[in-house]
Every structure is written in C-alpha cells, then in structure tokens.
Write an enzyme that holds these catalytic residues in place. Structure first.
Site, PDB file in Angstrom:
ATOM      1  N   SER A 190       0.846  -1.186   0.000  1.00  0.00           N
ATOM      2  CA  SER A 190       0.000   0.000   0.000  1.00  0.00           C
ATOM      3  C   SER A 190       0.881   1.236   0.000  1.00  0.00           C
ATOM      4  O   SER A 190       1.990   1.220   0.563  1.00  0.00           O
ATOM      5  CB  SER A 190      -0.897   0.030   1.240  1.00  0.00           C
ATOM      6  OG  SER A 190      -1.566   1.279   1.366  1.00  0.00           O
TER       7      SER A 190
ATOM      8  N   TYR B  35      -1.096  -0.386  10.468  1.00  0.00           N
ATOM      9  CA  TYR B  35      -1.365  -0.851   9.104  1.00  0.00           C
ATOM     10  C   TYR B  35      -0.232  -0.423   8.171  1.00  0.00           C
ATOM     11  O   TYR B  35       0.302  -1.232   7.403  1.00  0.00           O
ATOM     12  CB  TYR B  35      -2.696  -0.289   8.613  1.00  0.00           C
ATOM     13  CG  TYR B  35      -3.001  -0.593   7.163  1.00  0.00           C
ATOM     14  CD1 TYR B  35      -3.558  -1.812   6.795  1.00  0.00           C
ATOM     15  CD2 TYR B  35      -2.734   0.340   6.162  1.00  0.00           C
ATOM     16  CE1 TYR B  35      -3.832  -2.095   5.462  1.00  0.00           C
ATOM     17  CE2 TYR B  35      -3.009   0.066   4.836  1.00  0.00           C
ATOM     18  CZ  TYR B  35      -3.559  -1.152   4.487  1.00  0.00           C
ATOM     19  OH  TYR B  35      -3.835  -1.430   3.167  1.00  0.00           O
TER      20      TYR B  35
END
Length: 262
Positions: free
Chosen positions: A140, A153
C-alpha cells in the site's frame, strides 16, 4: 489442463484477490483460491470455470490461525504446478494507535505481515530451485506515508515493500520475479473494517483498474508498481536518493554533529 503455471491467490473471495483470479483465469492459468469465505470462492470458481475452462481448487483458510496457515504453506511447498503466489490477504483496523487494542494490532500483523512472509518462505525455495516463477505482494502507498495516520497498518505495508525489494535482490538472479504492488484508496471491503464509507471518499480507484495496471507492471517485470502514481519520476528519485546514502551510512565513528553537546 493449463500449460501456464497455476496461481495461488490469498484473500481471493472478493475485491483485489477475486479480480486477480478473473484476470489470470482469462490468461489460461489454473487457480488455487484461498480465503475464509468458502461460499464466495465456490461461486467465483464456478463462474470462472464456465467462462475460462481452467481448473480451480478452493482452499478455505483463516491465515491468522496456525493450522490453516500451515495447510496453505504445505500446498505451496508440495504442489509443483503452482508457479505464482499472490499474497493479497490483508485487513485494516480503525482508530488511532492509542485507541486500538493490542489484540487487534497483533491480528493485523499476523495477517498482513506474518502470513505473507511465511507463504513467500514456503514457495520461494521451490521456485528458486526451478529457476522460474513469481511472487506478487500487495502492499500500500500507506507504507510510504506515516502522515496518513494508519500507523500499524502502514508499518505492515512498509514491511511488505521492504521484504519484496529484498526478495527481488535475492531471488531475481535465480530466475524468480518478485513484484510489490502499492495501491492507494481502492473500492474494496477493507473500508468496512475501519468503519469508513468508501462511497463518500474521493479519488477512489476501481478494483479492475488497479489490477489491470498492476498486471501491466507484472508483464514489464517492474519490481515496484504504484498504479495511482502518475509521475514515476518521483518514485525513481526517491529510490535514487535512498541508494545514494548507502555508501555513507556504514561508518566506524558517529557523524560530526553527534560528537559535541547540543
């Protein structure tokens, strides 16, 4: 029976994983679908078998559970047909670091990082011995940007990027291609996990557009593919700056600025 290598895809019941399954089925690859939701995978597999004529196995598994993860690892080690691993399974949690429970953080790390590295570790020796194959790791852009405020995350996704780059250096000379794919905001169910309405967000990429772009990078054998980044010169400049430091960060003495009191 397909002559192309079979593809094992984690998180394959919906979103990015399901779309990868569709695209590789169209390319004539047999598939092994891994996710918790067996019913969704069966529905997807039934459609893809009819549309593409490929063989599809369903392997229900919760990759945060040791026994389930071990079954998938065994499949990757022993099934010589599997030549491509797509490490797509992942999740997110809402709230700031101090609001998140340590148990939720641990589950996040277990799925986004631990399961990913164990599955890569299960298949990599076999691919290296064969001298071909590929590992696709879904990271990501958050892994590049602590400013986005998704601390744990983002840390797992920074791990995915670093691991992918390290594996590319180690496995590339042995004939194994490793790709890190870095999406930005994409229309998937992950937003439900953090309590966010994706339909209320702007600059949201559709899953099909993301995967199609990632596959262009795959076919070009890019080590890092960032579909939402229009100016690839920015990534190239970041990499060049990082590499320029390498000769300067291993020294016997501290830098001059640290040798005297403030």
């Amino acid at each position: 029976m397909s002559h192309a290598p079979a593809v094992l895809i984690t998180g394959a019941s919906t979103g990015i994983g399901a779309t990868y399954a569709e695209r590789f089925a169209r390319r004539g690859h047999d598939l092994v679908l891994v996710a918790r939701d067996a019913a969704r995978m069966e529905a997807l597999a039934s459609r893809l078998r009819q549309d593409s004529g490929v063989a599809i196995d369903i392997l229900p598994a919760d990759l945060t559970q040791a026994s389930d993860l071990a079954r998938v690892e065994t499949r990757l080690r022993e099934d010589a047909r599997i030549g491509i691993l797509i490490n797509n399974a992942g999740t997110a949690i809402g709230g700031s670091f101090v609001e998140q429970s340590t148990d939720d953080m641990a589950r996040l790390v277990a799925l986004n990082a631990t399961a990913l590295v164990r599955l890569a570790g299960a298949i990599a020796p076999r691919l290296a011995e064969a001298g071909n194959g590929a590992i696709i790791n879904i990271g990501s852009v958050v892994g590049l940007a602590p400013e986005f405020g998704m601390t744990v995350y983002g840390a797992t996704k920074a791990f995915v990027l670093f691991l992918s780059q390290g594996l590319a250096l180690e496995l590339g000379p042995k004939g194994v291609y490793v790709q890190a794919v870095l999406p930005a905001t994409t229309r998937t169910e992950i937003w439900q996990h953090v309590g966010t309405d994706v339909d209320a967000m702007t600059n949201v990429m559709e899953v099909g557009d993301l995967v199609d772009a990632a596959l262009v990078g795959f076919d070009r054998r890019e080590p890092v593919t960032i579909p939402p980044l229009h100016d690839d010169g920015q990534w190239n400049a970041l990499e060049a700056a990082r590499k320029a430091m390498l000769g300067n960060i291993v020294n016997a003495r501290p830098a001059e600025r640290y040798r005297s009191p403030a």
